[in-house]
Design an enzyme around this catalytic site. Structure first.
Site, PDB file in Angstrom:
ATOM      1  CE  LYS A  96       1.820  -4.674   3.702  1.00 13.27           C
ATOM      2  NZ  LYS A  96       2.980  -4.788   4.621  1.00 13.27           N
ATOM      3  CG  ASP A 103       7.559 -25.197   1.712  1.00 14.87           C
ATOM      4  OD1 ASP A 103       6.753 -25.934   0.899  1.00 14.87           O
ATOM      5  OD2 ASP A 103       8.008 -25.682   2.573  1.00 14.87           O
ATOM      6  CG  ASP A 110       3.981  -3.716  11.847  1.00 13.41           C
ATOM      7  OD1 ASP A 110       4.115  -2.558  12.435  1.00 13.41           O
ATOM      8  OD2 ASP A 110       3.931  -3.903  10.755  1.00 13.41           O
TER       9      ASP A 110
HETATM   10  C1  LIG Z   1       3.582   0.940   7.807  1.00 11.39           C
HETATM   11  C2  LIG Z   1       3.642   0.966   6.261  1.00 11.39           C
HETATM   12  O1  LIG Z   1       4.773   0.157   5.694  1.00 11.39           O
HETATM   13  P1  LIG Z   1       4.792  -1.684   6.160  1.00 11.39           P
HETATM   14  O2  LIG Z   1       4.636  -2.180   7.606  1.00 11.39           O
HETATM   15  O3  LIG Z   1       3.509  -2.371   5.181  1.00 11.39           O
HETATM   16  O4  LIG Z   1       6.116  -2.007   5.644  1.00 11.39           O
HETATM   17  C3  LIG Z   1       4.155   2.264   6.012  1.00 11.39           C
HETATM   18  O5  LIG Z   1       5.273   2.672   5.597  1.00 11.39           O
HETATM   19  O6  LIG Z   1       3.073   2.909   5.754  1.00 11.39           O
HETATM   20 MG   LIG Z   2       4.586  -2.931   9.144  1.00 11.33          MG
END
Ligand SMILES: C[C@H](OP(=O)(O)O)C(=O)O
Ligand SMILES: [Mg+2]
Length: 309
Positions: free
Chosen positions: A229, A25, A254
């Site tokens: 994260k 969702d 990614d």
């Molecule tokens: C790669 C990361 O950005 P995200 O992939 O978490 O949007 C960052 O810009 O350090």
């Molecule tokens: Mg990223």
């Protein structure tokens, strides 16, 4: 770490794509390497997000990129023709400002923050009432000279209680030198926005925030508290803010050691790794003690749109 049970499933057919969409969702999207690479939107980004909206899915955006504020990111989305509200966006700069406010409990108007990084950090701190120094101050662009640096000649600011460090694309010795002076004071907290070693762009993979923050950690012999994260504080506040059912949420990213770790350790119902950013198919399939395997993976997010039309 709870390993993702079973081998990752590659989304390559209409049936798998539809089954994937029907499972969840809410979709939590990483941004860099998933929706765009720098200023270049990835193929069908607008189309897939609009499709999910039409299907009534909840969309939340969770980026470790601290260079922009949440408000500034709404403008970046708008530049790609995508309407996103500030409340749907969580950045590592915002997560760091929340950590300063709610965990360190620094006092606005009294405690100041020294920023190693770009405008996204200072702007989120300002919205919470904190004065920040350094950051985008253009006096830091000058070559470093201890006898002339306006940040040193009159001594350090004794009201600085915390350093927040993130990606700074204008990084130079002046910024490193002054930030280190603050980190050498044990009373000053050390906060890092995100641990990403690299930063995906259209034609290059560039140094990420983690490569700069770890340099400060090495020279100061201190460890930062990372807020982006895979730190679960950010996910927990997202889950409670939107009152989400974790089993019906999917993290799309990614990077294995941030995005997939964030989703799997957060007990979300699923994870989708896209191969349009940092990771490769080989890495998606390998078993590692450092990060979990994704439940699903795909060449690029827009393939879900093209497969289901
Ligand atoms: C790669 C990361 O950005 P995200 O992939 O978490 O949007 C960052 O810009 O350090
Ligand atoms: Mg990223």
């Amino acid at each position: 770490m709870t390993a993702q049970k079973g081998a990752p499933v590659k989304v390559t057919s209409k049936e798998i794509a539809q089954e994937f969409l029907d499972r969840y969702d809410t979709f939590l999207f990483d941004c860099d390497g998933v929706l765009w690479l720098g200023s270049h939107a990835l193929p069908y980004t607008q189309e897939i997000l609009n499709l999910l909206k039409r299907l009534g899915k909840q969309l939340i955006f969770v980026t470790n990129n601290s260079t922009k504020s949440r408000l500034a990111y709404t403008k970046k989305f708008a530049s790609f023709g995508i309407d996103v509200k500030e409340e749907q966006i969580f950045t590592s700069g915002y997560a760091s400002a929340v950590y300063v406010r709610d965990f360190l409990k620094l006092q606005p108007g009294k405690d100041k923050v020294w920023v190693f990084g770009e405008s996204g950090i200072g702007e989120e701190l300002k919205l919470m009432g904190y004065e920040s120094l350094g950051g985008t101050d253009t006096r830091l662009d000058a070559p470093f000279n201890a006898a002339e640096s306006p940040f040193l000649v009159n001594g350090l600011d004794n009201d600085v209680s915390c350093v927040v460090a993130g990606l700074d694309t204008k990084v130079n010795y002046h910024r490193f030198a002054v930030t280190l002076q603050y980190l050498q004071k044990e009373s000053v907290h050390f906060v890092g926005t995100n641990v990403d070693s690299t930063f995906p762009q259209k034609s290059y993979t560039l140094p990420g925030a983690g490569s700069m923050i770890e340099s400060l950690a090495f020279s100061s012999n201190r460890r930062p508290s990372y807020c982006g994260k895979p730190n679960q504080n950010m996910l927990n506040s997202i889950i409670s803010t939107f009152n989400l059912d974790r089993s019906k949420c999917c993290m799309v990213g990614d990077r294995l050691n941030t995005d997939m770790k964030f989703g799997v350790e957060g007990g979300l119902g699923g994870t989708l790794l896209v191969l349009s950013g940092i990771e490769t198919e080989e890495r998606a399939l390998e078993i590692s003690p450092d990060y979990p395997r994704p439940k699903f993976y795909i060449d690029k997010l827009g393939d879900i749109y093209t497969l289901t039309q």
